[in-house]
Design an enzyme around this catalytic site. Structure first.
Site: not given
Ligand SMILES: *Cc1c(COP(=O)(O)O)cnc(C)c1O
Length: 375
Positions: A47, A204, A207
């Site tokens: 990622n 959220d 990405h």
């Molecule tokens: C990877 C991810 C997380 C978690 O993030 P980390 O910092 O790796 O714990 C949360 N939400 C989504 C949509 C993710 O893809």
């Protein structure tokens, strides 16, 4: 049966179902060319969208703080672990995201659990997209609010769910760029529906941060939506570790008091916070990296039959069968191309896929090689 016998049986069942996961080992720095299980491959699996995980400037900032400040925060930030580096990083994120309330978390996983359980509880309702990340699902479950799962990106289904729900508080949670499909909800429509029903909106942007929007502020910023809370992570495009929630000052103050993964966990190492601050500075100025990334994503979508939309660096190729997708992964690895096969329960049953992810550091030639290998 003793525990080990039972566990071995469970592992054997996973293996028989082609669901056993065995991690490969990376040596050295993360990058598009990476040493995996002792062999150099071109990676389309991380990622690390902007190629910053191995960046020397970020490592140097962390190393300087590590020398000066030592390894550990020593305690939760509420006790004696609230280091100057944490405070300065929160200020830097606030300046970047143009909102006053910023709370750091130790990971995006912890951030979603902390934010959701702070915002809703018994007597409330949380509406969650069916393809939301596991950390959102777990946050919803832990909150003990009533959970309404709505079909993927279906705003009118969300509208009906909100209309028929009688929770004291209603929370809507969605990703802005979905982690396994690389598609986006209509954030403007989602925000409008939330407003109409008096619902709170959590987006959220794990990405999309760094990847989309002016200065990499994400997809909400790109379309002019200001969610009540936005979660971002330092673990993806920012190339590091840790996460943040962006909100009003009052919500950030409540998270400081109520978010259990924040309250009951040791603060991030100061050096990580320092490295993150450098990552924020780099990402804000990374328009040329974002241009490269978007060009490579467009190239792959032109040269191969992969999914994902818009500027998404995530390009899924759905295979369906679990065993077939893992065979495909091995076959690509044989050609020096590392693409992760993703199986249920990470994705719905029958939709096992290659999850191709692109980086600003990929060359046109590397992407063309992958496209040729896929066809
Ligand atoms: C990877 C991810 C997380 C978690 O993030 P980390 O910092 O790796 O714990 C949360 N939400 C989504 C949509 C993710 O893809």
């Amino acid at each position: 049966m003793n525990l080990d016998d039972e566990v071995r049986a469970e592992l054997a069942a996973l293996e028989a179902a082609h669901r056993l996961r065995v991690p490969r080992v990376v040596d050295g720095r993360q990058g598009v060319v990476v040493r995996v299980d002792g062999r150099e491959v071109v990676s389309f699996a991380s990622n690390d969208y902007l190629g910053l995980a191995g960046d020397k400037r970020i490592a140097d900032a962390a190393a300087e703080s590590l020398e000066r400040d030592g390894m550990g925060a020593g305690a939760s930030r509420l006790v004696v672990g609230n280091h100057r580096q944490h405070v300065e990083l929160e200020a830097a994120v606030a300046d970047w995201m143009r909102r006053p309330g910023v709370r750091l978390f130790n990971a995006g996983y912890a951030a979603n659990i902390g934010v959701i359980t702070t915002l809703v509880g018994v007597g409330d309702v949380v509406c969650s997209d069916e393809l939301n990340h596991a950390s959102i699902i777990d946050g919803c479950r832990l909150s003990r609010a009533r959970i309404e799962v709505f079909p993927h990106r279906d705003v009118s289904a969300l509208d009906s769910a909100l209309a028929r729900s009688s929770g004291r508080r209603k929370l809507v949670v969605t990703e802005s760029l979905f982690s396994m499909d690389g598609d986006e909800p209509d954030l403007v429509a989602v925000a409008e529906v939330c407003k109409r029903h008096g619902a709170v909106l959590l987006v959220d942007e794990a990405h999309a941060i760094g990847v989309a929007g002016d200065e990499g502020r994400g997809l909400c910023a790109a379309v002019g939506v200001v969610p009540d809370v936005l979660v971002g992570t330092f673990g993806k495009a920012l190339g590091s570790f840790g996460a943040f929630a962006v909100s009003s000052e009052s919500v950030a103050a409540l998270l400081w008091n109520r978010a259990r993964p924040f309250v009951f966990s040791t603060g991030l190492p100061p050096s990580v916070a320092s490295g993150n601050r450098t990552a924020v500075r780099i990402v804000r100025e990374a328009d040329s990296l974002r241009r490269n990334l978007h060009a490579r994503a467009a190239q792959l979508r032109m040269q191969a039959n992969v999914g994902g939309a818009g500027v998404s660096p995530i390009a899924p190729l759905v295979v369906g069968d679990d065993a077939a997708v893992m065979r495909k992964t091995e076959e690509l690895l044989g050609k020096g191309l590392y693409v992760q096969g993703i199986r249920p329960p990470t994705v719905p049953e029958g939709t096992a896929r290659l999850r191709i992810s692109l980086s600003a550091s990929h060359t046109e030639e590397q992407v063309a090689r992958l496209a040729a290998a896929l066809s």
